[in-house]
Design a protein around this motif. Structure first.
Motif, PDB file in Angstrom:
ATOM      1  N   GLY A 110       0.822  -1.209   0.000  1.00 34.04           N
ATOM      2  CA  GLY A 110       0.000   0.000   0.000  1.00 34.04           C
ATOM      3  C   GLY A 110       0.853   1.254   0.000  1.00 34.04           C
ATOM      4  N   VAL A 111       0.441   2.254  -0.804  1.00 30.13           N
ATOM      5  CA  VAL A 111       1.210   3.500  -0.908  1.00 30.13           C
ATOM      6  C   VAL A 111       0.351   4.733  -0.626  1.00 30.13           C
ATOM      7  N   ALA A 112      -0.927   4.546  -0.317  1.00 29.22           N
ATOM      8  CA  ALA A 112      -1.799   5.673   0.010  1.00 29.22           C
ATOM      9  C   ALA A 112      -2.997   5.150   0.788  1.00 29.22           C
ATOM     10  N   ARG A 113      -3.560   6.027   1.605  1.00 28.55           N
ATOM     11  CA  ARG A 113      -4.791   5.701   2.308  1.00 28.55           C
ATOM     12  C   ARG A 113      -5.997   6.222   1.526  1.00 28.55           C
ATOM     13  N   GLN A 166       8.191  -0.819  -1.436  1.00 25.23           N
ATOM     14  CA  GLN A 166       8.843  -0.344  -0.223  1.00 25.23           C
ATOM     15  C   GLN A 166       9.627   0.942  -0.472  1.00 25.23           C
ATOM     16  N   ALA A 167      10.252   1.057  -1.642  1.00 27.90           N
ATOM     17  CA  ALA A 167      10.998   2.278  -1.965  1.00 27.90           C
ATOM     18  C   ALA A 167      10.058   3.473  -2.070  1.00 27.90           C
ATOM     19  N   VAL A 168       8.886   3.257  -2.667  1.00 24.60           N
ATOM     20  CA  VAL A 168       7.889   4.333  -2.781  1.00 24.60           C
ATOM     21  C   VAL A 168       7.381   4.711  -1.391  1.00 24.60           C
ATOM     22  N   ARG A 169       7.088   3.715  -0.564  1.00 23.68           N
ATOM     23  CA  ARG A 169       6.600   3.974   0.790  1.00 23.68           C
ATOM     24  C   ARG A 169       7.619   4.792   1.593  1.00 23.68           C
TER      25      ARG A 169
END
Length: 423
Positions: A320-323, A410-413
């Motif tokens: 996940g990268v956004a809520r 993970q890099a984006v997070r």
């Protein structure tokens, strides 16, 4: 007229919440960014269709507003606060949702300023007209602007156009509406000036005024509860969501019919208000548009589509990268919205693959065009969530440009968390 070429790391198509989020996200990740917008101002539906509320910045319901979006979205709210817009959570008495009320003119200025602060090159009065691609990557886009056509070359691209314009010219397969020919209803918000400042608007009198309107008009209003309304931030004007239009398809003919009938309805509705509702005796129609509010058009193919179950169960995931925290809000039938609430912690994750174009390594999606099934889309499409999906798409695009291949989630997070985003 001479053709020109310019190189960027990331090119963003569309200047609404998703596009602004993407531009900020990419710029904060170190990319040189260009943003292409067809109107003469930024803001998307908030400024081009008078949707004067940011939905999705907070969880649904409850006695206290709980934030779901920070990062790029917060940068915009902070800029508006500098101009005197308080941006406090407003609890809608009609829906129970927490929203942020907007002043469209100060929002336009805030968006200009925040993108200038981040060094984003903004190209207004311009739109993506064509794309050049190899088998699995976009190499450049042709932009039609006031000075003719020119080419933007980039390592990575973000489609935040709302209507999937970049994905369309890049040849991406896509679904129209729900895939069975049905589009969610379009709405024409109206802004009314000249109200008596004192006193509250009587909802029952508004409902009675709608009944009178329906007796006089060939175009019917189907909202039976008086609609959604409030005062416009920083003014005494009245903002009202009451006029909905069915859209049979995406043709220019259908858009023209919807715009024309919406304007006829707005003008007659104000006449009825002057006659029937105390406080509106000197009212006038201050504004419609500039265009009708669009909820749904095209859905380009993504590597993952958020599902109805993902939303209902509040699914949280490692990629996940956004809520996303806005309830499912479907307008399949004009004037009769249907809501379904998010389970779990009150939000769910947007995975990175929902932002990544199927079959194209360097095209990312933001806002309304991210991958979602027809029911989940009723939740993902709102502007607060678009800031979050946009910032994530912008970061992914910047990392793609830097390393020559799509990044791991993970890099984006990690980059998003460093930028102050909530995940």
């Amino acid at each position: 007229m001479p053709r020109t070429e310019t190189d960027f790391d990331v090119v963003v198509a569309g200047g609404g919440a998703g596009g602004v989020g993407a531009a900020i996200g990419a710029a904060r990740a170190g990319a040189r960014v260009a943003l292409v917008e067809k109107y003469g101002f930024l803001g998307g539906a908030a400024t081009n269709a008078q949707v004067l509320a940011y939905c999705g910045f907070f969880h649904h319901g409850g006695d206290t507003a709980v934030r779901a979006v920070e990062g790029a979205g917060e940068a915009v709210l902070a800029q508006m606060r500098k101009q005197g817009v308080d941006c406090q959570a407003y609890h809608s008495p009609t829906t129970g949702n927490w929203i942020v009320l907007l002043d469209p003119e100060r929002l336009k200025l805030a968006l200009d300023r925040v993108l200038a602060e981040h060094g984003v090159e903004v190209l207004l009065h311009s739109r993506v007209a064509a794309a050049s691609r190899t088998a699995d990557a976009i190499e450049s886009v042709t932009v039609a602007g006031m000075d003719g056509r020119f080419r933007l070359i980039a390592e990575s691209f973000v489609d935040a156009s709302g209507d999937a314009n970049l994905a369309l010219v890049a040849g991406q397969p896509m679904r129209i509406g729900d895939g069975e020919g049905r589009l969610q209803a379009f709405t024409m918000p109206i802004r009314i000036g000249g109200l008596t400042v004192e006193g509250r608007v009587d909802r029952q009198r508004l409902i009675a005024a709608v009944d009178t309107f329906n007796e006089r008009s060939p175009y019917k209003i189907t909202r039976s509860d008086g609609g959604i309304y409030t005062r416009v931030a920083g003014s005494t004007d009245f903002w009202w969501l009451i006029i909905d239009r069915e859209m049979p398809d995406l043709s220019s003919k259908s858009f023209t019919a919807a715009e024309r009938s919406g304007r006829e309805m707005a003008n007659l509705m104000v006449e009825v208000l002057r006659e029937k509702v105390p406080g509106f005796e000197s009212a006038w129609l201050a504004q419609t548009g500039p265009q009708i509010g669009v909820r749904e058009t095209r859905h380009p193919a993504a590597r993952y589509s958020i599902t109805h179950d993902d939303v209902l169960n509040g699914r949280l995931r490692e990629d996940g990268v956004a809520r996303a925290s806005w309830p499912i809000e479907l307008h399949s039938e004009a004037g009769k919205p249907i809501y379904e609430h998010i389970g779990g912690e009150g939000y769910y994750h947007i995975p990175l693959d929902a932002l990544h174009a199927a079959g194209l390594s360097n095209l990312w999606y933001a806002g309304r065009v991210i991958g979602a099934d027809p029911r989940a889309y009723g939740s993902t499409r709102v502007m607060g969530t678009a800031f979050a999906s946009g910032e994530a798409a912008g970061v992914a695009a910047a990392l793609t440009a830097r390393q020559g291949k799509p990044p791991a989630p993970q890099a984006v997070r990690e980059q998003l968390l460093a930028q102050g985003a909530l995940i």
